[in-house]
Every structure is written in structure tokens, then in C-alpha cells.
Design an enzyme around this catalytic site. Structure first.
Site, PDB file in Angstrom:
ATOM      1  N   ARG A 105      11.932  10.806 -11.308  1.00 14.16           N
ATOM      2  CA  ARG A 105      11.039   9.744 -10.817  1.00 14.16           C
ATOM      3  C   ARG A 105       9.759  10.372 -10.242  1.00 14.16           C
ATOM      4  NH1 ARG A 105      12.855   5.701  -5.815  1.00 14.16           N
ATOM      5  NH2 ARG A 105      10.882   4.611  -5.556  1.00 14.16           N
ATOM      6  N   ASN A 158      15.028  11.485   3.525  1.00 17.30           N
ATOM      7  CA  ASN A 158      15.795  10.762   2.496  1.00 17.30           C
ATOM      8  C   ASN A 158      15.220  10.891   1.082  1.00 17.30           C
ATOM      9  OD1 ASN A 158      13.670   9.046   3.039  1.00 17.30           O
ATOM     10  ND2 ASN A 158      14.913   7.201   3.162  1.00 17.30           N
ATOM     11  N   GLU A 253       4.793   4.534   7.018  1.00 19.50           N
ATOM     12  CA  GLU A 253       5.938   3.676   6.683  1.00 19.50           C
ATOM     13  C   GLU A 253       7.079   4.143   7.568  1.00 19.50           C
ATOM     14  OE1 GLU A 253       9.281   2.740   5.642  1.00 19.50           O
ATOM     15  OE2 GLU A 253       9.018   3.694   3.676  1.00 19.50           O
ATOM     16  N   CYS A 287      14.784   3.280   3.819  1.00 18.23           N
ATOM     17  CA  CYS A 287      13.990   2.348   4.634  1.00 18.23           C
ATOM     18  C   CYS A 287      14.174   0.938   4.105  1.00 18.23           C
ATOM     19  CB  CYS A 287      12.508   2.683   4.551  1.00 18.23           C
ATOM     20  SG  CYS A 287      12.152   4.363   4.949  1.00 18.23           S
TER      21      CYS A 287
HETATM   22  O1  G3P Z   1      13.326   5.105   2.659  1.00 20.32           O
HETATM   23  C1  G3P Z   1      12.267   5.298   1.845  1.00 20.32           C
HETATM   24  C2  G3P Z   1      11.759   4.052   1.178  1.00 20.32           C
HETATM   25  O2  G3P Z   1      10.475   4.302   0.730  1.00 20.32           O
HETATM   26  C3  G3P Z   1      12.669   3.486   0.138  1.00 20.32           C
HETATM   27  O3  G3P Z   1      12.419   3.799  -1.172  1.00 20.32           O
HETATM   28  O4  G3P Z   1      12.866   3.714  -3.588  1.00 20.32           O
HETATM   29  O5  G3P Z   1      14.759   3.644  -1.981  1.00 20.32           O
HETATM   30  O6  G3P Z   1      13.256   1.684  -2.190  1.00 20.32           O
HETATM   31  P1  G3P Z   1      13.386   3.168  -2.314  1.00 20.32           P
END
Ligand code: G3P
Length: 478
Positions: A105, A158, A253, A287
Site C-alpha cells: 500500500r 501502528n 491526526e 485511529c
Molecule cells: O490509525 C491510523 C489511521 O490513519 C487509520 O488508517 O487505513 O487503518 O483506516 P486505516
């Protein structure tokens, strides 16, 4: 000392003169896995000097050449997916397949950034003066986008690779230099990723990666006068960073408490599948994870039963085995999650599964009949524990969602699209997903939080624009 991974500055891999290192604890074994250099403030100063010098030349490098190097880095990144994924497994206990996905990705994101950058930065505007009262057509205004300078990128544990490149690639295509401070857990994966940019052949000093203790270089970096923009993803630290930072653009963020509102007409199989994916993938350490389910009382029993059946099928164990639920990132994180669980127990929540923990490994847990006086109704566990609050009206759900200090994303499940749009408009979050779990991607979509969830908007296009400034030249005709 060959055991300590070097940091990256001035186009070279370097040892810190501090002679100190930082240990990275493997969340699964809870033993030290890697060591990285503990950079000093002096070394940060040097990095900033070379970043500033390299940026001046980079800004003059043709856009297509910048794009070409990014495409090269993207390809190299994908070639090295296995080694980088291995670090993610050992440092942040990401399930093996997800770790590979994160790298792929990231390569795609870098390429997309290169393409988007040449398009949007390849265009400017032309304005004429006689539209404003009192003016003749005697002034022509030419606009273009210029880089900000040095961008400080601070990603979280993460997604140490993906949330690093989501800052690095827009910064570089827009003509900026990058100073990366990776999270300690994930630093080695980030260093491997930076090595791919090194192999691609970017100019010396344009990209740096400094590792070390937050207490030593954290504030020093974020308050450094050479930094022209900070792009941060993480937790509460971001609030402190935003208070200390100078007069520079911030992109932040900082987490969320994403609500999943379930109406009576929802397809409950679809909801249950999305609660599992949204609430429990990477053990809830996202998140954008579903962090509270707000379900209409009349369908709550049926939904909880469906979710429980799926929870029972989740595999729990080490990331090497590609288990669904893996150890959370640290012992302090596991202790924090446990604190939320025990608080809910004491206040009478219904435990749909038995609470079980071994080291940093916490078994998936659904807590039903959660009430607003419980901490888990409001706080972000960042773990595989999900509260269900039963509601008697949609308004009650919207009210709970909006009473949160967070406002990242949310989701609503209903077959009535008109209702869904009205609910989306009423939810005070950066994004609302209709009939799917919250998620940041696809990575060119705008991604933003309101309230304590952040500042500005991300996503490829928004990040490129945010990391530039408008420059105008006005031609005055006689
Ligand atoms: O926790 C990071 C946030 O940006 C989530 O990304 O791709 O898991 O929705 P995603």
C-alpha cells in the site's frame, strides 16, 4: 557496535556520537528485539542544516524528475516488502499478511503521489485585475505552488511505514526536504523503508531519519526553527506538539472514538462483518477502528449474537502465525486496556466473552450494555475491546457521538439512504461511512478529524496542497 541500527543523515548511515541507544521491545516475546541510535540535539541541528541546503536545490529540480525518483523508490519499496514486513511483525506485532499489505500500500501511495503531484503542481492560475471594482485590466496575476521548506514527519507505531510515506511522498513531490522521526516501536521498519529511498538515489540531505528518545530530541525537533511544517499522526502528544510549535502549518491526526450507529432496518450480517473488521483488525490499534457501537435496542440482541459468533472465530496468537488478534504494542498499553475493562466490569457491563490476557496478548472482548458513566464509553482503548451501547432513538446515538471530544470518523448502517445522509450531516466527525466501517483509504480520499482528532486534512491531494504555499507574480502593464 554492529547491533545498533544506524540513523540516516546527509545521504549516509551514521552512528550517533552520543554512544547511546534505544531498545525496541518485541510486543510478543516482551524481550529486546532491536536497538536504534539515540541521536543528540547536535545531530538534529546538523540534519536540519543539510535538509535546508538540499531543499534549495530540490525545489529547482524539475517536477518530472522528482516524480521519476519517487516512482523508483516505490518500486524498490515493493521489492523489499518481505524484509520490511518482517520488522513490522517483530516491532509492532502486526499480523504477517497485514504487514506485507502495509508495505505494498505504501509503494502504491508513493507512485500515486508522484502522478498526482505532476498534475496538480503542473498547473497554476492566471487572474486579471478588472473584475475588482475600480480596476482596469492593467494587472495580470500568475500563481504557482511553491514548497514550504523542511517538513518534519512524525508517524505512529501502528503504521510506521505507511503513515511515514503518506507524509514523505507529498512533501518530496512538492519540493520539500523531509526529516523523519519514526516511532520507537517501528523505527527499524521505518529505517528499512528509508533505505529504499536511499537506493532510489535522492540527493544527499534531502531525506533524513533521526531516531532517539522523545525526552532528548522530541521537543527539540518540534520546536526547531528550521522546521517549516509538522505532519504528525499519533495520540495526545500531538496536542502538546501543537501548543509548542511555532508559526508553521500543522497537519495532525490524533485518534478517534469512531461510532457505529445501527438503525432498525440495517442488514445485521453486514453490520456484524464490519464490526469485526472495523473493531478488531490489528487488534483495534487503528485511529479509525470502530470504538463504540450504538445500536437500536430492538435489534441489539440479534446484532450482539451475530458479532459474538464471529468473535468466537477470531484466531488469537503471535503475528508470525498471521493470527487475527495479536499482542498489543506494549505492556503499558495492555495495562491501560485492562483498566478500562475492569472499570466497565465494576460498573456492571455485560461481558460477552471472558476477559483473558497473557502478557500483552488480550483476547477479543465485546462489552454489552455499556453505560455513559463507564470510561470505555468515551476513552479510546486502542485494543481488541469493543463497547456496545443500546440506544432508543437515532438522536440518542448522534448525541453520544457528538458528546465525544474526538471527531475522526463514524459510520451508520441503514437501508434508507436519505436517513443516512441526514445522520451523516448531524455527526460531528471528519468522515461518515454509510454501510461500511470507518477507514482512511483509499489513500487519495480526504482524511481529517475535527475537535481533538486533528488539524487540517490528509489524503494524497490534500497533503500535497498543504505542503505548498501559493506564490504570485503580478505583471503591471503601463
Ligand atoms: O490509525 C491510523 C489511521 O490513519 C487509520 O488508517 O487505513 O487503518 O483506516 P486505516
Amino acid at each position: 557496535d554492529g547491533d545498533v541500527f544506524k540513523y540516516y543523515a546527509d545521504g549516509e548511515w551514521q552512528k550517533s556520537s552520543s554512544g547511546k541507544s534505544v531498545s525496541i521491545i518485541n510486543p510478543t516475546t516482551r524481550k529486546p528485539q532491536y536497538k536504534v541510535q539515540a541521536c543528540s540535539q547536535e545531530e538534529v541541528n546538523k540534519v536540519m542544516d543539510s535538509a535546508k541546503a538540499a531543499q534549495k536545490l530540490w525545489a529547482k529540480t524539475p517536477l518530472w524528475k522528482r516524480a521519476e525518483l519517487l516512482h523508483k523508490a516505490a518500486a524498490i519499496l515493493k521489492e523489499h516488502k518481505a524484509e520490511i514486513a518482517e520488522c513490522l511483525v517483530k516491532e509492532v506485532a502486526k499480523p504477517a499478511k497485514d504487514a506485507v499489505t502495509e508495505v505494498v500500500r505504501s509503494g502504491d501511495l508513493v507512485s500515486y503521489c508522484a502522478e498526482e503531484g505532476v498534475r496538480i503542481l503542473g498547473e497554476g492560475k492566471f487572474l486579471v485585475s478588472d473584475s475588482f471594482p475600480g480596476n482596469e485590466r492593467t494587472k495580470y496575476c500568475l500563481t504557482s505552488k511553491i514548497p514550504l521548506g523542511v517538513i518534519l514527519a512524525i508517524p505512529p507505531f501502528n503504521y510506521p511505514v505507511n503513515l511515514a510515506v503518506s507524509k514523505i511522498a507529498p512533501a518530496l513531490i512538492a519540493g520539500n526536504a523531509i526529516v523523519l522521526k519514526p516511532p520507537t516501536q517501528g523505527a527499524v521498519a521505518a529505517l528499512h523503508m528509508v533505505h529504499c529511498f536511499h537506493l532510489a538515489g535522492f540527493p544527499k540531505g534531502l531525506i533524513s531519519c533521526v531516531t532517539g528518545k522523545g525526552s532528548e530530541i522530541g521537543d527539540f525537533l518540534t520546536m526547531h526553527p528550521a522546521v517549516n511544517c509538522i505532519s504528525f499522526t499519533g495520540g495526545d502528544t500531538g496536542i502538546a506538539v501543537s501548543k509548542k510549535a511555532g508559526m508553521i502549518p500543522l497537519q495532525m491526526e490524533l485518534g478517534g472514538k469512531d461510532a457505529c450507529i445501527v438503525l432498525e432496518d440495517a442488514d445485521l450480517d453486514l453490520v456484524a462483518a464490519n464490526i469485526i473488521k472495523g473493531g478488531f483488525s490489528y487488534s483495534g490499534q487503528r485511529c479509525t477502528a470502530v470504538k463504540v457501537v450504538l445500536v437500536m435496542e430492538s435489534v441489539a440482541d440479534a446484532l450482539v449474537e451475530k458479532v459474538n459468533a464471529k468473535v468466537a472465530k477470531l484466531s488469537v496468537g503471535p503475528p508470525e502465525n498471521d493470527c487475527d488478534i495479536t499482542p498489543v504494542v506494549s505492556e503499558s498499553s495492555a495495562n491501560f486496556i485492562e483498566g478500562l475493562v475492569l472499570d466497565a466490569k465494576q460498573k456492571g457491563a455485560t461481558f460477552c466473552q471472558e476477559y483473558k490476557r497473557e502478557g500483552n496478548l488480550i483476547w477479543p472482548l465485546l462489552l454489552d450494555n455499556v453505560k455513559p458513566d463507564m470510561r470505555i464509553a468515551w476513552e479510546e482503548p486502542f485494543g481488541p475491546v469493543l463497547p456496545v451501547i443500546r440506544i432508543n432513538s437515532v438522536e440518542e446515538g448522534i448525541h453520544h457521538c457528538n458528546a465525544s471530544n474526538f471527531g475522526l470518523q463514524g459510520c451508520v448502517f441503514t437501508k434508507d439512504v436519505n436517513k443516512a445522509i441526514l445522520i451523516s450531516d448531524a455527526m460531528e466527525t471528519g468522515t461518515v461511512q454509510i454501510n461500511s466501517a470507518p477507514a482512511r483509504g483509499p489513500d487519495h480520499f480526504p482524511f481529517q478529524g475535527i475537535k481533538d482528532s486533528g488539524i487540517g486534512s490528509q489524503g494524497i491531494t490534500n497533503s500535497i496542497n498543504m505542503m505548498t504555499k501559493t506564490k504570485t507574480t503580478v505583471i503591471n502593464l503601463p
